[in-house]
Design an enzyme around this catalytic site. Sequence first.
Site, PDB file in Angstrom:
ATOM      1  N   GLY A 185      20.304  70.647  67.561  1.00 16.16           N
ATOM      2  CA  GLY A 185      21.310  71.649  67.917  1.00 16.16           C
ATOM      3  C   GLY A 185      22.772  71.306  67.762  1.00 16.16           C
ATOM      4  N   GLY A 187      24.513  70.400  65.073  1.00 13.24           N
ATOM      5  CA  GLY A 187      25.061  70.509  63.707  1.00 13.24           C
ATOM      6  C   GLY A 187      26.141  71.575  63.574  1.00 13.24           C
ATOM      7  N   CYS A 190      24.602  74.841  62.599  1.00  8.90           N
ATOM      8  CA  CYS A 190      23.313  75.039  63.270  1.00  8.90           C
ATOM      9  C   CYS A 190      23.469  76.089  64.365  1.00  8.90           C
ATOM     10  CB  CYS A 190      22.920  73.696  63.875  1.00  8.90           C
ATOM     11  SG  CYS A 190      21.621  73.808  65.076  1.00  8.90           S
TER      12      CYS A 190
HETATM   13  P1  5GP Z   1      26.818  68.219  60.845  1.00  7.73           P
HETATM   14  O1  5GP Z   1      27.158  66.846  60.374  1.00  7.73           O
HETATM   15  O2  5GP Z   1      27.205  69.267  59.830  1.00  7.73           O
HETATM   16  O3  5GP Z   1      27.365  68.538  62.209  1.00  7.73           O
HETATM   17  O4  5GP Z   1      25.233  68.277  61.027  1.00  7.73           O
HETATM   18  C1  5GP Z   1      24.369  68.022  59.950  1.00  7.73           C
HETATM   19  C2  5GP Z   1      22.953  68.227  60.416  1.00  7.73           C
HETATM   20  O5  5GP Z   1      22.723  69.566  60.851  1.00  7.73           O
HETATM   21  C3  5GP Z   1      21.898  68.047  59.318  1.00  7.73           C
HETATM   22  O6  5GP Z   1      21.665  66.709  58.978  1.00  7.73           O
HETATM   23  C4  5GP Z   1      20.691  68.729  59.957  1.00  7.73           C
HETATM   24  O7  5GP Z   1      20.000  67.888  60.849  1.00  7.73           O
HETATM   25  C5  5GP Z   1      21.332  69.855  60.762  1.00  7.73           C
HETATM   26  N1  5GP Z   1      21.171  71.153  60.071  1.00  7.73           N
HETATM   27  C6  5GP Z   1      21.462  71.453  58.788  1.00  7.73           C
HETATM   28  N2  5GP Z   1      21.206  72.753  58.528  1.00  7.73           N
HETATM   29  C7  5GP Z   1      20.729  73.276  59.677  1.00  7.73           C
HETATM   30  C8  5GP Z   1      20.267  74.590  60.053  1.00  7.73           C
HETATM   31  O8  5GP Z   1      20.278  75.548  59.283  1.00  7.73           O
HETATM   32  N3  5GP Z   1      19.810  74.721  61.326  1.00  7.73           N
HETATM   33  C9  5GP Z   1      19.787  73.682  62.212  1.00  7.73           C
HETATM   34  N4  5GP Z   1      19.287  73.896  63.426  1.00  7.73           N
HETATM   35  N5  5GP Z   1      20.250  72.439  61.901  1.00  7.73           N
HETATM   36  C10 5GP Z   1      20.709  72.258  60.654  1.00  7.73           C
END
Ligand code: 5GP
Length: 352
Positions: A185, A187, A190
């Site tokens: 959660g 991300g 996300c």
């Molecule tokens: P960020 O670095 O952008 O905060 O987080 C990256 C991570 O977000 C990714 O490695 C993956 O675990 C998660 N993530 C990527 N796309 C999605 C999505 O569509 N839904 C959710 N729940 N998590 C995502």
Amino acid sequence: MRIEEGTKLDFKDVLIRPKRSTLASRKDVDISRELLFKWSGGSFNGVPIIAANMDGVGTFAMAEAFEKDGNGLTVALHKHYPLDDLTGFFEKHGGSGVWYSIGIADGDQEKLKAFMDSDVQKSGKGIEKICIDVANGYSEQFVDFVKRTRELCPQITIMAGNVVTGEMVEELILAGADIVKVGIGPGSVCTTRKMTGVGYPQLSAIIECADAAHGLSGLICADGGCTVPGDIAKAYGGGSDFVMLGGMLAGHDQSEQKVVKDGGQKFLQFYGMSSDTAMKKHKGGVAEYRASEGKTVKIPYRGDVTDSLQDILGGIRSACTYVGARRLKELSKRTTFIRVTQQINTIFGNES
Ligand code: 5GP
């Protein structure tokens, strides 16, 4: 129903307390780590940052830029490259700088088997590290998949996730994972916390999961929620061995996405891998039984990733100098977190 009362923290809820230090300059800090993998017997030597296996981030172009940069950062390639393109990439670059990503669909394992039987794999330039990635790592089916992959690939380093609690970290390590990926959660694109109400504040998840993993000689990778270099330093300070970045590495020349001009400024599209955009692109639409758990955002174009990397690595080095950690390995031992918020008000990750 039960309520857990203990305080759980996100990156925003803490700062790292400075400590007396003999370090004269950031130059004196070594931010690479040498890590040994419990099951594969392999090792890692480099800066433990991994580009997320997302469109626009986990690309061949990103892996080439990291290779050129020479700091040993790695890329989890997104799952949607065709097999021929993947074998072609490995033939040219070898497998040390990348993670081959898979989900748990039948097609994913067939594609992996085909790669394992390929000439590139036999030549020794093939897959060295696999990232088994699902949104919810709590199912029995997922644990079985990790076990089967460990049997199929005994000498390959396996990272598996995502989970957020110690008992599931232990189960995945005992099933054959060398590294467990932590984060549900947080991300940047996300929407799981909004769509399902499920999640866990990321810094507490890291602290608890690292403790569980290290007790079994396993490792963790903090995945999601880092928006600035200081968050990465906090993740290492909390005990994470690797940190995975999506949004912080998006929007660069290496995204393999179209750059569009709007009002004299350049933008790119960035989206979650469970968003409508991704599901339409890769699966022809959102399946009826599930809702999208990711969003699509427009982000400013940021040029070459090498420039952003300098900022990121500079921030981590500087964090080490503030607490007197000569090596990244020492950062967690020298970290004292100060709570700077009175209550958890970051339920929706980066959106609040
Ligand atoms: P960020 O670095 O952008 O905060 O987080 C990256 C991570 O977000 C990714 O490695 C993956 O675990 C998660 N993530 C990527 N796309 C999605 C999505 O569509 N839904 C959710 N729940 N998590 C995502």
